[in-house]
Scaffold this motif. Structure first.
Motif, PDB file in Angstrom:
ATOM      1  N   GLU A 137       0.829  -1.202   0.000  1.00 40.17           N
ATOM      2  CA  GLU A 137       0.000   0.000   0.000  1.00 40.17           C
ATOM      3  C   GLU A 137       0.864   1.254   0.000  1.00 40.17           C
ATOM      4  OE1 GLU A 137      -2.543  -0.318   3.378  1.00 40.17           O
ATOM      5  OE2 GLU A 137      -3.348  -2.257   2.750  1.00 40.17           O
ATOM      6  N   ALA A 138       1.954   1.243   0.785  1.00 42.91           N
ATOM      7  CA  ALA A 138       2.828   2.411   0.843  1.00 42.91           C
ATOM      8  C   ALA A 138       3.496   2.657  -0.498  1.00 42.91           C
ATOM      9  CB  ALA A 138       3.878   2.217   1.935  1.00 42.91           C
ATOM     10  N   LEU A 139       3.974   1.587  -1.154  1.00 47.23           N
ATOM     11  CA  LEU A 139       4.632   1.754  -2.448  1.00 47.23           C
ATOM     12  C   LEU A 139       3.647   2.208  -3.517  1.00 47.23           C
ATOM     13  CD1 LEU A 139       7.020  -1.330  -2.400  1.00 47.23           C
ATOM     14  CD2 LEU A 139       7.642   1.065  -2.160  1.00 47.23           C
ATOM     15  N   ASP A 140       2.429   1.691  -3.470  1.00 38.09           N
ATOM     16  CA  ASP A 140       1.423   2.129  -4.444  1.00 38.09           C
ATOM     17  C   ASP A 140       1.101   3.606  -4.264  1.00 38.09           C
ATOM     18  OD1 ASP A 140       1.293  -0.332  -5.594  1.00 38.09           O
ATOM     19  OD2 ASP A 140      -0.486  -0.998  -4.476  1.00 38.09           O
ATOM     20  N   ALA A 141       1.176   4.099  -3.027  1.00 33.58           N
ATOM     21  CA  ALA A 141       0.883   5.514  -2.768  1.00 33.58           C
ATOM     22  C   ALA A 141       2.098   6.389  -3.002  1.00 33.58           C
ATOM     23  CB  ALA A 141       0.408   5.676  -1.328  1.00 33.58           C
ATOM     24  N   GLY A 142       3.233   5.798  -3.342  1.00 33.96           N
ATOM     25  CA  GLY A 142       4.434   6.573  -3.613  1.00 33.96           C
ATOM     26  C   GLY A 142       5.185   6.974  -2.350  1.00 33.96           C
ATOM     27  N   VAL A 143       4.964   6.244  -1.257  1.00 32.39           N
ATOM     28  CA  VAL A 143       5.629   6.550   0.010  1.00 32.39           C
ATOM     29  C   VAL A 143       6.646   5.452   0.298  1.00 32.39           C
ATOM     30  CG1 VAL A 143       5.262   6.887   2.492  1.00 32.39           C
ATOM     31  CG2 VAL A 143       3.534   7.659   0.866  1.00 32.39           C
ATOM     32  N   ALA A 144       7.802   5.846   0.822  1.00 36.90           N
ATOM     33  CA  ALA A 144       8.819   4.850   1.174  1.00 36.90           C
ATOM     34  C   ALA A 144       8.331   4.043   2.365  1.00 36.90           C
ATOM     35  CB  ALA A 144      10.136   5.538   1.512  1.00 36.90           C
ATOM     36  N   PRO A 145       8.432   2.716   2.308  1.00 38.87           N
ATOM     37  CA  PRO A 145       7.974   1.887   3.431  1.00 38.87           C
ATOM     38  C   PRO A 145       8.867   2.097   4.654  1.00 38.87           C
ATOM     39  CG  PRO A 145       9.092   0.538   1.807  1.00 38.87           C
ATOM     40  CD  PRO A 145       8.969   1.911   1.214  1.00 38.87           C
TER      41      PRO A 145
END
Length: 197
Positions: A41-49
């Motif tokens: 979910e974080a990667l899909d939102a463009g946020v670093a996990p």
């Protein structure tokens, strides 16, 4: 170039569509997505996990002097029992020291508990050995408290130290008391005569 396309192939200038199934993902990224759904979910939102928290290591024997182990339920119970034993021991030691410093009265009270009426007459030996026994109790409690505190600071189980300290101190002090009692032959004969055959 649009977001839906990537740079062209090195050879032909044909634009490829953006990968959707992880073709360019590193092995670490693929493992992270498989093991932790929130990373996807974080990667899909463009946020670093966020990195996964690592479990705390158990305290080692040679921990630094100021190290305090994290308190667990067992450690809390051990601390409560240990401090309870130390405080009880302190109260017992203080009252015993006060009695031992007046050794003739201490010896006569002990004889009365056995049902014997006897007078302790070897006063000089009684005061010397009584003071020695009182000193043993005081030093024994202090050493026990120091060893207990050091073990607690290292995060180890310590409830048994006050128990061992009490037994060792009582044995040594008992020898001092016995030496004083044996020095008064009249007093000892009155006690021994009261013992049933």
């Amino acid at each position: 170039m649009s977001d839906d396309s990537r740079s062209s192939d090195e050879g032909g200038g044909v634009e490829r569509p953006r990968p959707q199934y992880g073709e360019y993902a590193t092995a670490e990224e693929q493992r992270a997505r498989i093991q932790r759904p929130e990373v996807t979910e974080a990667l899909d939102a463009g946020v670093a996990p966020q990195p996964q928290p690592q479990p705390q290591a158990a305290p080692v024997a040679d921990a630094p002097a100021g190290f305090v182990a994290p308190a667990t339920r067992g450690a809390r119970v051990d601390r409560i029992v240990t401090f309870g034993l130390l405080f009880y021991g302190l109260f017992s030691v203080v009252t015993t020291i006060v009695q031992l410093l007046n050794f003739p009265e201490y010896a006569e009270r002990g004889a009365q508990m056995l049902g014997v009426t006897a007078t302790f007459t070897n006063l000089s030996a009684g005061y010397v050995w009584g003071a020695a026994a009182a000193l043993v109790y005081g030093v024994g409690w202090l050493l026990t408290a120091v060893f207990t505190w050091r073990r607690l600071r290292r995060g180890r189980v310590a409830f048994w130290i006050p128990l061992v300290g009490f037994v060792a101190t009582a044995l040594i002090a008992g020898i001092c008391v016995t030496m004083a009692l044996v020095g008064d032959a009249t007093f000892m004969s009155a006690i021994l005569d009261s013992v049933p055959n």
